[in-house]
Design a protein around this motif. Structure first.
Motif, PDB file in Angstrom:
ATOM      1  N   PRO A  72      36.154  41.893  35.257  1.00 11.25           N
ATOM      2  CA  PRO A  72      37.457  42.569  35.253  1.00 11.25           C
ATOM      3  C   PRO A  72      38.084  42.729  36.631  1.00 11.25           C
ATOM      4  O   PRO A  72      39.300  42.911  36.735  1.00 11.25           O
ATOM      5  N   GLN A 127      38.205  38.850  31.344  1.00 12.49           N
ATOM      6  CA  GLN A 127      38.610  40.244  31.456  1.00 12.49           C
ATOM      7  C   GLN A 127      37.453  41.172  31.099  1.00 12.49           C
ATOM      8  O   GLN A 127      37.286  42.237  31.711  1.00 12.49           O
ATOM      9  N   ARG A 128      36.636  40.756  30.139  1.00 14.09           N
ATOM     10  CA  ARG A 128      35.495  41.584  29.743  1.00 14.09           C
ATOM     11  C   ARG A 128      34.344  41.495  30.734  1.00 14.09           C
ATOM     12  O   ARG A 128      33.662  42.493  30.995  1.00 14.09           O
ATOM     13  N   THR A 129      34.094  40.321  31.291  1.00  7.85           N
ATOM     14  CA  THR A 129      32.895  40.109  32.104  1.00  7.85           C
ATOM     15  C   THR A 129      33.145  40.193  33.608  1.00  7.85           C
ATOM     16  O   THR A 129      32.227  40.496  34.368  1.00  7.85           O
ATOM     17  N   GLN A 141      37.579  36.578  27.806  1.00  5.00           N
ATOM     18  CA  GLN A 141      36.171  36.708  28.191  1.00  5.00           C
ATOM     19  C   GLN A 141      36.037  37.090  29.663  1.00  5.00           C
ATOM     20  O   GLN A 141      35.164  37.885  30.029  1.00  5.00           O
TER      21      GLN A 141
END
Length: 262
Positions: free
Chosen positions: A62, A58-60, A56
């Motif tokens: 990065p 890494q997605r939000t 999560q």
């Protein structure tokens, strides 16, 4: 001073995601547990929860670095998320409800955000720089907390880790003397001692050996509640390998008391 409201909301979302993993595995009959090289325990829930948190982030976020207990750190830069998927794994694997997910944001060399989520207790604690410290089930059901006004060691409640750990640190004698001076001594353990310092239910908490991921989330909560958090040598923050947290009023006296005599 930068604001961390969005990061704090994200921390709650991260805690929700970790909770779905950890609560599903708590007291599970097929829980898989292994001993790590340092002989501490790790479960499949620890590893899965950390993978979920890292994914999560890494997605939000990065661009932010991530430091965790179970896997190597990733990324570089001034902003680091420091996560411990289950603080209190030994409790977790034995069915004791005192364990928590710890989520912190360190900006530069300062822990600026901390969230402690203990779903088996139905509690969370959180703080960010300048926001005060809070507890509740979530952001919308929260109350502000603050440390106690106790000014005397003789009136203080202290929570410490095991005698074995203090003996290994070479500080057992001063610890025992300090306990003897206090009104009440207990060993609530792990994150919970520090959250009770922040709430004013305990006045002193200390442990002789801790990692960054054990402490980073605790620091903003204790300090925003009005307390102090240092290493045993008095260095502020979570970088000294051990911890002393107090209501602030007792801190200098506690540090002196915990210093081994030559």
């Amino acid at each position: 001073m930068p604001g961390y409201d969005d990061d704090l909301r994200l921390a709650h979302v991260l805690a929700d995601a970790a909770e779905r993993v950890t609560m599903a595995r708590f007291k599970a009959e097929d829980l898989r547990v292994e001993a790590k090289p340092d002989l501490s325990l790790v479960s499949d829930a620890d590893r899965t929860a950390e993978e979920v948190l890292r994914g999560q982030l890494q997605r939000t976020r990065p661009r932010d670095a991530v430091v965790g207990e179970e896997f190597p750190g990733t990324g570089h830069g001034p902003r680091r998320w420091v996560i411990d998927p289950i603080d209190g794994t030994h409790n977790f694997v034995r069915g004791v409800p005192v364990w928590a997910t710890l989520i912190a944001l360190v900006d530069g060399d300062q822990p600026v955000l901390g969230l402690v989520a203990a779903p088996a207790l139905g509690r969370r604690w959180w703080a960010a720089t300048g926001t005060g410290a809070w507890t509740g089930r979530n952001i919308t059901a929260a109350k502000r907390i603050q440390t106690s006004g106790v000014r005397s060691i003789a009136d203080a409640s202290i929570s410490l880790s095991s005698v074995t750990s203090w003996s290994a640190s070479g500080r057992l004698s001063p610890v025992l003397r300090l306990m003897d001076r206090c009104w009440r001594d207990r060993a609530y353990g792990d994150f919970w001692s520090y959250m009770m310092v922040a709430e004013g239910a305990v006045d002193i908490a200390a442990e002789p050996e801790l990692a960054l991921y054990d402490m980073a989330a605790l620091v903003p909560i204790v300090t925003e509640a009005g307390g102090r958090f240092t290493s045993l040598d008095g260095t502020p923050g979570p970088f000294g390998g051990n911890a002393v947290a107090t209501n602030g009023l007792l801190h200098d006296e506690v540090l002196r008391a915990l210093t081994p005599q030559g």
